[in-house]
Design an enzyme around this catalytic site. Structure first.
Site, PDB file in Angstrom:
ATOM      1  N   VAL A  92       0.909  -1.156   0.000  1.00 12.59           N
ATOM      2  CA  VAL A  92       0.000   0.000   0.000  1.00 12.59           C
ATOM      3  C   VAL A  92       0.944   1.201   0.000  1.00 12.59           C
ATOM      4  CG1 VAL A  92      -1.774   1.267   1.262  1.00 12.59           C
ATOM      5  CG2 VAL A  92      -1.853  -1.233   1.193  1.00 12.59           C
ATOM      6  N   PRO A  93       1.148   1.809  -1.166  1.00 11.97           N
ATOM      7  CA  PRO A  93       2.266   2.746  -1.357  1.00 11.97           C
ATOM      8  C   PRO A  93       2.064   4.132  -0.752  1.00 11.97           C
ATOM      9  CG  PRO A  93       0.955   2.619  -3.340  1.00 11.97           C
ATOM     10  CD  PRO A  93       0.364   1.623  -2.381  1.00 11.97           C
ATOM     11  N   CYS A  94       2.143   4.214   0.562  1.00 12.70           N
ATOM     12  CA  CYS A  94       1.963   5.495   1.244  1.00 12.70           C
ATOM     13  C   CYS A  94       3.071   6.480   0.882  1.00 12.70           C
ATOM     14  CB  CYS A  94       1.871   5.287   2.753  1.00 12.70           C
ATOM     15  SG  CYS A  94       3.234   4.365   3.452  1.00 12.70           S
ATOM     16  N   HIS A  95       4.188   5.986   0.364  1.00 13.51           N
ATOM     17  CA  HIS A  95       5.263   6.884  -0.060  1.00 13.51           C
ATOM     18  C   HIS A  95       4.841   7.737  -1.258  1.00 13.51           C
ATOM     19  CE1 HIS A  95       5.822   3.178  -2.421  1.00 13.51           C
ATOM     20  NE2 HIS A  95       6.337   3.958  -3.368  1.00 13.51           N
ATOM     21  N   ARG A  96       3.746   7.376  -1.922  1.00 13.50           N
ATOM     22  CA  ARG A  96       3.261   8.124  -3.087  1.00 13.50           C
ATOM     23  C   ARG A  96       2.317   9.266  -2.709  1.00 13.50           C
ATOM     24  NH1 ARG A  96       1.992   2.599  -6.369  1.00 13.50           N
ATOM     25  NH2 ARG A  96       4.168   1.941  -6.583  1.00 13.50           N
TER      26      ARG A  96
END
Length: 184
Positions: free
Chosen positions: A140-144
């Site tokens: 779940v790409p929270c870095h995006r």
């Protein structure tokens, strides 16, 4: 003659038993955890957690997750297809993380946009709180998710903003003074 009788409690224990696998990645050790037929967490762990003497559980789900993460870091895959156990998180947090999971590789959105997509357009701080407590690092790409001014904001995994920058650069972004330079 022997019988292998499985009692309901045995099935309950099997379904709730936590299984883990630790893999080495370019950003450090990642521990993948699962219960039943879904992942419960993907997290960065310290070197002291890894022990070559410890035999990680070997099962299809953990192997699939490890393979997909390895492919991501090798630049061979840009998405994940894994079942996630969202647990007992609140409705907004779950919606925000589900929306975060839909952000394509190489793209970024703001916390405000995430809040809007999750159904609460005025809840950008709550969206930030949701991604800060993301149990599924990278999957779940929270870095995006970035600030409205294109800057990198809080990132609780590993080395914080340095890791967020590293992941965004892996996906083709250029970062200058902790701000994402949008691709033309």
């Amino acid at each position: 003659m022997t019988f292998n009788l499985r009692l309901p409690y045995d099935l309950f224990l099997e379904a709730t038993m936590n299984r883990e696998k630790t893999i080495k990645t370019p950003i450090g050790l990642i521990k993948i955890s699962a219960q039943a037929d879904a992942l419960t967490s993907v997290e960065l762990v310290g070197e002291d957690v890894f022990s070559s003497d410890k035999e990680d559980a070997s099962d299809e789900l953990l192997e699939k997750a490890a393979s997909q993460l390895t492919a991501y870091f090798n630049g061979e895959s840009k998405s994940f297809d894994l079942p996630l156990n969202w647990g007992k998180m609140g409705n907004f947090r779950k919606r925000a993380l589900e929306e975060t999971a839909k952000i394509p590789w190489g793209e970024v959105i703001t916390y405000g946009e995430l809040a809007r997509r999750a159904g609460s357009p005025n809840a950008s701080r709550a969206a930030g709180g949701a991604v800060a407590s993301n149990p599924f690092l990278i999957v779940v790409p929270c870095h995006r998710v970035i600030g409205s001014d294109q800057s990198l904001h809080g990132f609780s995994a590993g080395s914080g903003l340095k890791l967020k920058q590293q992941l965004l650069e892996l996906e083709g972004h250029t970062i200058t003074n902790q701000k994402v330079n949008f691709k033309k």
